[in-house]
Design a protein around this motif. Structure first.
Motif, PDB file in Angstrom:
ATOM      1  N   VAL A   2       0.918  -1.179   0.019  1.00  0.00           N
ATOM      2  CA  VAL A   2       0.068   0.090   0.187  1.00  0.00           C
ATOM      3  C   VAL A   2       0.819   1.149  -0.147  1.00  0.00           C
ATOM      4  CG1 VAL A   2      -1.667   1.234   1.412  1.00  0.00           C
ATOM      5  CG2 VAL A   2      -1.927  -1.179   1.259  1.00  0.00           C
ATOM      6  N   SER A   3       0.504   2.310  -0.714  1.00  0.00           N
ATOM      7  CA  SER A   3       1.282   3.581  -0.716  1.00  0.00           C
ATOM      8  C   SER A   3      -0.082   4.642  -1.004  1.00  0.00           C
ATOM      9  CB  SER A   3       2.268   3.478  -1.829  1.00  0.00           C
ATOM     10  OG  SER A   3       1.683   3.427  -3.058  1.00  0.00           O
ATOM     11  N   LYS A   4       0.316   5.798  -0.640  1.00  0.00           N
ATOM     12  CA  LYS A   4      -0.397   7.144  -1.034  1.00  0.00           C
ATOM     13  C   LYS A   4       0.763   7.910  -1.770  1.00  0.00           C
ATOM     14  CE  LYS A   4      -3.728   6.388   2.632  1.00  0.00           C
ATOM     15  NZ  LYS A   4      -4.404   7.375   3.915  1.00  0.00           N
ATOM     16  N   THR A   5       0.311   8.923  -2.497  1.00  0.00           N
ATOM     17  CA  THR A   5       0.773   9.861  -2.976  1.00  0.00           C
ATOM     18  C   THR A   5       0.184  11.307  -2.986  1.00  0.00           C
ATOM     19  OG1 THR A   5      -0.097   9.692  -5.327  1.00  0.00           O
ATOM     20  CG2 THR A   5       1.924   8.342  -4.719  1.00  0.00           C
ATOM     21  N   TYR A  13       2.985   8.014   1.824  1.00  0.00           N
ATOM     22  CA  TYR A  13       2.721   7.017   2.683  1.00  0.00           C
ATOM     23  C   TYR A  13       3.116   5.701   2.025  1.00  0.00           C
ATOM     24  CZ  TYR A  13       0.695   3.032   5.539  1.00  0.00           C
ATOM     25  OH  TYR A  13       0.391   1.818   6.182  1.00  0.00           O
ATOM     26  N   ASN A  15       3.411   1.204   3.116  1.00  0.00           N
ATOM     27  CA  ASN A  15       3.426   0.416   4.225  1.00  0.00           C
ATOM     28  C   ASN A  15       4.582  -0.366   4.448  1.00  0.00           C
ATOM     29  OD1 ASN A  15       3.001  -1.495   2.367  1.00  0.00           O
ATOM     30  ND2 ASN A  15       1.238  -2.333   3.278  1.00  0.00           N
ATOM     31  N   GLN A  34       6.483   8.213  -7.041  1.00  0.00           N
ATOM     32  CA  GLN A  34       6.163   7.033  -7.129  1.00  0.00           C
ATOM     33  C   GLN A  34       7.022   6.206  -8.092  1.00  0.00           C
ATOM     34  OE1 GLN A  34       3.681   5.217  -5.177  1.00  0.00           O
ATOM     35  NE2 GLN A  34       4.445   3.473  -6.293  1.00  0.00           N
ATOM     36  N   ALA A  80      -5.498   1.349  -7.917  1.00  0.00           N
ATOM     37  CA  ALA A  80      -5.263   2.834  -7.724  1.00  0.00           C
ATOM     38  C   ALA A  80      -6.512   3.430  -7.782  1.00  0.00           C
ATOM     39  CB  ALA A  80      -4.058   3.337  -8.354  1.00  0.00           C
ATOM     40  N   ILE A  83      -7.948  10.047  -3.923  1.00  0.00           N
ATOM     41  CA  ILE A  83      -8.591  10.233  -2.497  1.00  0.00           C
ATOM     42  C   ILE A  83      -9.253  11.757  -2.733  1.00  0.00           C
ATOM     43  CG2 ILE A  83      -7.864  10.603  -0.303  1.00  0.00           C
ATOM     44  CD1 ILE A  83      -5.198   9.092  -0.799  1.00  0.00           C
ATOM     45  N   TYR A  92      -3.579  10.407  -4.337  1.00  0.00           N
ATOM     46  CA  TYR A  92      -4.134   8.748  -4.859  1.00  0.00           C
ATOM     47  C   TYR A  92      -3.389   7.756  -4.095  1.00  0.00           C
ATOM     48  CZ  TYR A  92      -4.411  12.127  -8.649  1.00  0.00           C
ATOM     49  OH  TYR A  92      -4.602  13.048  -9.509  1.00  0.00           O
ATOM     50  N   ALA A  93      -4.383   6.833  -3.699  1.00  0.00           N
ATOM     51  CA  ALA A  93      -3.950   5.463  -2.978  1.00  0.00           C
ATOM     52  C   ALA A  93      -3.860   4.246  -3.864  1.00  0.00           C
ATOM     53  CB  ALA A  93      -5.026   5.288  -2.077  1.00  0.00           C
ATOM     54  N   SER A  94      -2.903   3.419  -3.602  1.00  0.00           N
ATOM     55  CA  SER A  94      -2.577   2.424  -4.379  1.00  0.00           C
ATOM     56  C   SER A  94      -2.476   1.019  -3.450  1.00  0.00           C
ATOM     57  CB  SER A  94      -1.610   2.497  -5.248  1.00  0.00           C
ATOM     58  OG  SER A  94      -1.322   1.342  -6.044  1.00  0.00           O
TER      59      SER A  94
END
Length: 174
Positions: A2-5, A13, A15, A34, A80, A83, A92-94
C-alpha cells in the motif's frame, strides 16, 4: 503493498510490505516520486493511461512491473484510486496484490509488443487491448475541422476523378 501519493505522484505513505519488497527505506520512499520503483520494461502508455484515468476521478487496475532498489523486479496487480476530500482530488492511494503467473505472462507479452512499436495494441483502463480499425485512425482526431473537411473533399474529388477515368476508358474501348 500500500502507498499513497500527493497530486504530483510523490509518496506520502508506504506500508511495511512496500518497504520490504522494494528494498528502499521509508526515508527514501517518502517524498520521492512513485516512479522510483518504475521498471524500464514498463511502456509509457501504461502510465499515460494510469494518470489519465486517475485524474478523471476514476479508479485504475492494471499490471505493473516494479523495480527494487537492488535491481530486481516484482510484478503487481495495482489498484489505484483518487483520494477525494470535499469533492476535490487531494491525492491517490494504491493497493497492490500478487498477480497470477498467467496475468504476468500476458502483461509481459503485451508490454513487450507495445514497447517494440506494435500499434495494434493499446492500454485502456489498465488493460492491453487490440485497437479497433477506427481507433487506428486516431490521427484524424488531432486534425482541425478545416483539415478534416479538406481531406474529405479531396477524397471525394479523387473518387469522382477515378470514376471519370474509368468511364472514359470504358467508352473509348473497341
Amino acid at each position: 503493498v500500500v502507498s499513497k501519493t500527493d497530486l504530483h505522484g510523490n509518496i506520502t505513505y508506504a506500508n511495511q510490505d512496500f518497504i520490504n519488497i522494494s528494498g528502499f527505506t521509508e526515508d527514501e520512499l517518502i517524498g520521492s516520486p512513485q516512479n522510483i520503483v518504475r521498471h524500464p520494461d514498463m511502456p509509457v502508455e501504461a502510465f499515460a493511461d494510469f494518470w489519465r484515468t486517475l485524474r478523471s476521478g476514476k479508479a485504475w487496475t492494471g499490471m505493473v512491473k516494479n523495480r527494487c532498489k537492488n535491481g530486481d523486479f516484482y510484478w503487481v496487480e495495482a489498484n489505484a484510486a483518487p483520494i477525494i476530500e470535499n469533492r476535490k482530488i487531494v491525492g491517490y492511494a494504491s493497493i497492490r496484490t500478487k498477480p497470477s503467473r498467467e496475468q504476468v505472462k500476458a502483461a509481459e507479452n503485451a508490454y513487450r509488443a507495445i514497447k517494440a512499436g506494435d500499434k495494434s495494441l493499446e492500454i485502456m483502463d489498465g488493460r492491453a487491448v487490440k485497437r479497433t480499425l477506427a481507433q487506428r485512425f486516431t490521427f484524424l482526431s488531432n486534425l482541425s475541422l478545416k483539415k478534416v473537411l479538406a481531406l474529405a473533399a479531396g477524397s471525394v474529388g479523387a473518387l469522382f476523378a477515378g470514376i471519370g477515368v474509368l468511364a472514359w476508358l470504358a467508352t473509348t474501348g473497341d
